[in-house]
Design an enzyme around this catalytic site. Structure first.
Site, PDB file in Angstrom:
ATOM      1  N   ASP A 303      53.285 -13.379   2.405  1.00 28.70           N
ATOM      2  CA  ASP A 303      51.955 -13.570   2.967  1.00 28.70           C
ATOM      3  C   ASP A 303      51.630 -15.061   2.849  1.00 28.70           C
ATOM      4  O   ASP A 303      52.379 -15.845   2.255  1.00 28.70           O
ATOM      5  CB  ASP A 303      50.906 -12.692   2.283  1.00 28.70           C
ATOM      6  CG  ASP A 303      49.697 -12.472   3.210  1.00 28.70           C
ATOM      7  OD1 ASP A 303      49.532 -13.239   4.183  1.00 28.70           O
ATOM      8  OD2 ASP A 303      48.905 -11.552   2.976  1.00 28.70           O
TER       9      ASP A 303
HETATM   10  C1  NOJ Z   1      46.900 -13.647   5.333  1.00 25.91           C
HETATM   11  C2  NOJ Z   1      46.774 -12.171   5.549  1.00 25.91           C
HETATM   12  O1  NOJ Z   1      46.772 -11.488   4.316  1.00 25.91           O
HETATM   13  C3  NOJ Z   1      47.862 -11.603   6.416  1.00 25.91           C
HETATM   14  O2  NOJ Z   1      47.599 -10.248   6.663  1.00 25.91           O
HETATM   15  C4  NOJ Z   1      47.979 -12.385   7.689  1.00 25.91           C
HETATM   16  O3  NOJ Z   1      48.957 -11.819   8.513  1.00 25.91           O
HETATM   17  C5  NOJ Z   1      48.314 -13.814   7.350  1.00 25.91           C
HETATM   18  N1  NOJ Z   1      47.257 -14.371   6.529  1.00 25.91           N
HETATM   19  C6  NOJ Z   1      48.500 -14.684   8.590  1.00 25.91           C
HETATM   20  O4  NOJ Z   1      47.316 -14.914   9.193  1.00 25.91           O
END
Ligand code: NOJ
Length: 764
Positions: A303
């Site tokens: 993430d």
């Molecule tokens: C953080 C989020 O937790 C995740 O779900 C997302 O895909 C990414 N950022 C990219 O934006």
């Protein structure tokens, strides 16, 4: 595919002729064998191609493939600004970009990638969570439809539009089970139940990926967040998770497994630690379960910044150790933390990371690039004409309206106030959300380059179109979403007095639920419920629309409004969809995929709890039983709840037998009759309870459901099959077992509204 299809057709035409049977079977076998051979040859050839590219790569280029940078759009974490992005891409040091949209922009970056030594194309990832240009209802709202076809179609259209806009990878679906509405990301999943959420996860992956990766309108899906992110303690985003392995396997992992079964190309790990180990550096989750037991052959992306964040978690000292921890645990791609790009080559040189681990991660990523067809044509998704065509396809709006109507939950309908008669004279449409446009889009809408939001149908516009000239519409805002200003109440009350009926549109702002939007207070904000109180003095019937991304607490509204529609955030077609339901052009059929608590103090509350040693079975029976002294044992609205303008009677439950062994099945049929005046749909739910187990079992578990259409007066028989799978659970040794004994069988219209019951026995 075509070979296998030919085989099947052949079987249909010729199998009845006994004489030819053996010949036919041989022929089918030959066809299927050759089909398998072709499949494995294709697979081999992709693997060979991957190997041949890998053999040409330097260590730096390999690490480059594991590196994902943010482009210019929405960031959901600290951006590590890099002025050398162009030269890094030209030097093969970047494998993927996120937040880069539109054919023009993706073409620009891909052209730069084509200047690199090995010309390895970039992947373009984006959070296409509930639509690209066409915004669909937020995922939790769509889950209320229990309509797997509609949900798959919504993902299909999102993929079609996104792929036309240069994207080949979505960071969706989010398949985290969520049982705490304080958690802002509850809006992004399918609710609290592993069975329903697994079905929906499967449908969404199929929708995004279509028939196969490589088709022009397919994009890679990403099951996230692996794992148990939805169980953040106290519903506080990014918080720790502490849970038993049994809970993990039984409740939190099934939707991930369903995504895998649907062929999901990628997984994303999660921000949280689980039992003290950050998911990103969690070997048990990624290498042992996902890549080991489940044999996942796609790749795992971190993430946003989560590799680097392991320093904050306190499990590693610095970026060097963070990269070591993540690659060892099985995380293949680093989203935006730069830990891999800064440390991985050195870790290999220092002998800390075997190059085989890096090679494996690179191969997984290259393989997907081959499957997408990017090596054949890196600009495959950068066709401006196609972009224009797909972003203006009118069918997409129709599908969005359809699923939006199916997502609206009718919570209350006193005296059959709804649907409105088409002859109604005057409606007062009041509230801060009536004329809002963008709010309807919900949290994860996509700001597609060059597209403005004027195509969104506001609630006012939707009602105006529906009411036509016959009905007079009056409007007052009344108050804002939050704040304590009541100056608009007088005007709102005056307008209400002039109308036959009032519609009050209240709720949250769309950015109050989503990532990093956890809240300790989930009441309807500001003075909105006071506005309702003021309006009730008019004595007019009031329909309340609640716009929100999460289950909210709204007891005053629940007890005092005449009718309530929970509209969530419905996307581009919100206004039309709401008007369709208000006027009965669509009879609501949605049911809640998550429990609505009576108060925040009741959280976490979910229907499939254990009985405990001291169960409270009613509100009159709380003496030394498991309950709160000052609160009902029941939620405000239970899992599976939702009304229709019609009524459905359940009758005539028949079981094919009352005993089965593990290799056997029981068929259960029930008749559902629409006894109301409107054609409608009913979601018939099957729950089971294993009465005595080697470990405690929930008081009920959803094990199947059927959504059926019934004309007014019509009856239909619905059949369910109970088999070993439906009776199994993880025992203490984490074995998936069905234990002999007695089971309760419950069929109902919600988890609390059980209409028919019986028991059966699983024999040795
Ligand atoms: C953080 C989020 O937790 C995740 O779900 C997302 O895909 C990414 N950022 C990219 O934006």
């Amino acid at each position: 595919m075509s070979f296998q299809r030919k085989g099947l057709i052949f079987a249909k035409i010729y199998l009845p002729g006994m004489k030819n049977a053996i010949l036919n079977i041989l022929f089918i076998l030959v066809l299927n064998i050759s089909f398998l051979q072709i499949l494995s040859a294709q697979k081999r050839s992709i693997d060979q191609k991957v190997d041949s590219v890998l053999n040409l790569m330097t260590l730096d280029e390999k690490v480059g493939q594991l590196n994902q940078y943010n482009d210019d759009w929405t960031a959901t974490g600290p951006v590590t600004i890099d002025s050398n992005k162009v030269s890094q891409i030209e030097n093969g040091k970047v494998g993927s970009l996120l937040n880069c949209m539109g054919t023009e922009r993706t073409r620009k970056w891909q052209t730069i990638a084509m200047k690199s030594r090995l010309k390895i194309p970039l992947l373009f990832g984006q959070d296409v969570i509930h639509g690209y240009k066409t915004t669909f209802p937020i995922p939790l709202a769509e889950a209320c439809s229990w309509d797997l076809e509609a949900i798959e179609l919504s993902a299909r259209i999102s993929a079609t539009e996104a792929s036309a806009g240069g994207i080949n990878w979505t960071f969706a679906p989010m398949v985290d089970i969520a049982r705490d509405p304080r958690w802002g990301r509850v809006m992004e999943g399918a609710g609290e139940d592993p069975y329903l959420a697994s079905k929906i996860a499967y449908a969404r992956v199929k929708g995004f990926q279509g028939d196969k990766l490589g088709d022009i309108n397919s994009i890679m899906a990403c099951a996230k967040h692996f794992a148990a992110y939805g169980a953040a303690i106290g519903g506080r985003d990014y918080n720790s998770v502490d849970m038993s392995n049994r809970l993990l396997w039984e409740i939190y992992l099934p939707p991930f497994k369903a995504s895998l079964d649907a062929g999901v190309a990628t997984f994303m790990n999660s921000f949280n630690d689980i039992n003290g180990i950050p998911s990103t550096g969690n070997k048990y989750l990624q290498r042992d379960i996902l890549k080991g037991i489940w044999k996942f052959d796609g790749f795992i992306v971190s993430d946003w910044g989560s590799i680097g964040e392991m320093i904050n978690h306190g499990t590693v000292k610095n970026g060097y150790e963070a990269a070591l921890s993540a690659i060892t645990a099985g995380c293949d791609m680093d989203m935006e933390s730069r830990s891999y790009t800064n440390n991985l080559a050195q870790l290999v040189k220092d002998g800390k990371v075997p190059v085989g681990l890096v090679n494996d991660a690179v191969k997984r990523i290259l393989k997907k690039k081959f499957e997408l067809g990017l090596f054949d044509d890196p600009f495959k998704y950068c066709n401006t004409d196609r972009e224009h065509k797909e972003l203006n396809n009118p069918d997409h709006a129709n599908a969005a309206r359809d699923v939006a109507r199916k997502s609206i939950v009718l919570l209350k309908n006193q005296n059959h106030l709804l649907p409105f008669s088409k002859n109604i004279k005057t409606i007062a449409f009041i509230g801060p959300l009536v004329k809002e446009v963008n709010q309807n889009k919900g949290f994860w809408d996509v700001s597609v380059p060059g597209v403005d939001s004027s195509y969104i149908v506001s609630q006012w516009e939707g009602l105006q179109k529906k009411a036509g000239n016959k009905t007079k519409l009056l409007y007052a805002k009344g108050c804002s979403i939050d704040g304590d200003n009541k100056d608009g109440f007088v005007e709102a009350v005056n307008i209400a007095k002039q109308a036959d009926v009032v519609i009050l549109s209240i709720g949250e702002r769309r950015d109050m639920t989503g990532e990093a939007k956890s809240r300790s207070n989930i009441n309807i904000p500001g003075v909105q419920e006071d506005l309702l109180k003021a309006l009730t003095t008019t004595g007019k019937p009031i329909v309340v629309l609640i716009n929100a991304g999460r289950p909210m607490v709204f007891n005053y509204t629940a007890d005092n409004a005449s009718a309530i529609l929970y509209t969530w955030w419905l996307g581009s077609e919100a206004g039309d969809a709401i008007a369709d339901v208000l006027f009965g052009d669509y009879n609501p059929s949605a049911k809640l995929p998550i429990t609505f608590p009576l108060s925040v103090g009741q959280i976490p509350i979910y229907y499939s709890h254990f009985n405990t040693g001291r169960p409270a079975v009613s509100d009159d029976n709380r003496f030394y039983n498991s309950s709160y002294n000052d609160l009902s044992i029941y939620p405000k609205y239970e899992f599976g709840y939702g009304l229709s303008y019609s009524t459905f009677v359940y009758s005539n439950m028949l079981m094919s037998k009352k005993k089965m062994n593990v290799n056997d099945q029981i068929e259960v049929s029930v008749t559902i009759t629409n006894t109301g005046q409107y054609d409608g749909e009913e979601i018939v739910q099957l729950y089971l309870r294993d009465l005595v187990g080697s470990i405690a079992r929930p008081v009920e578990e959803l094990k199947d459901f059927k959504k059926i259409k019934l004309q007014a007066g019509q009856g239909k028989t619905v059949t369910f099959v109970i088999d070993r799978e439906k009776l199994s659970f993880y025992n203490q040794k984490l074995q998936w077992v069905a234990e002999p004994g007695e089971f309760d069988l419950m069929i109902g219209a919600s988890s609390r509204d059980i209409r028919l019951r019986d028991t059966f026995e699983l024999t040795e």
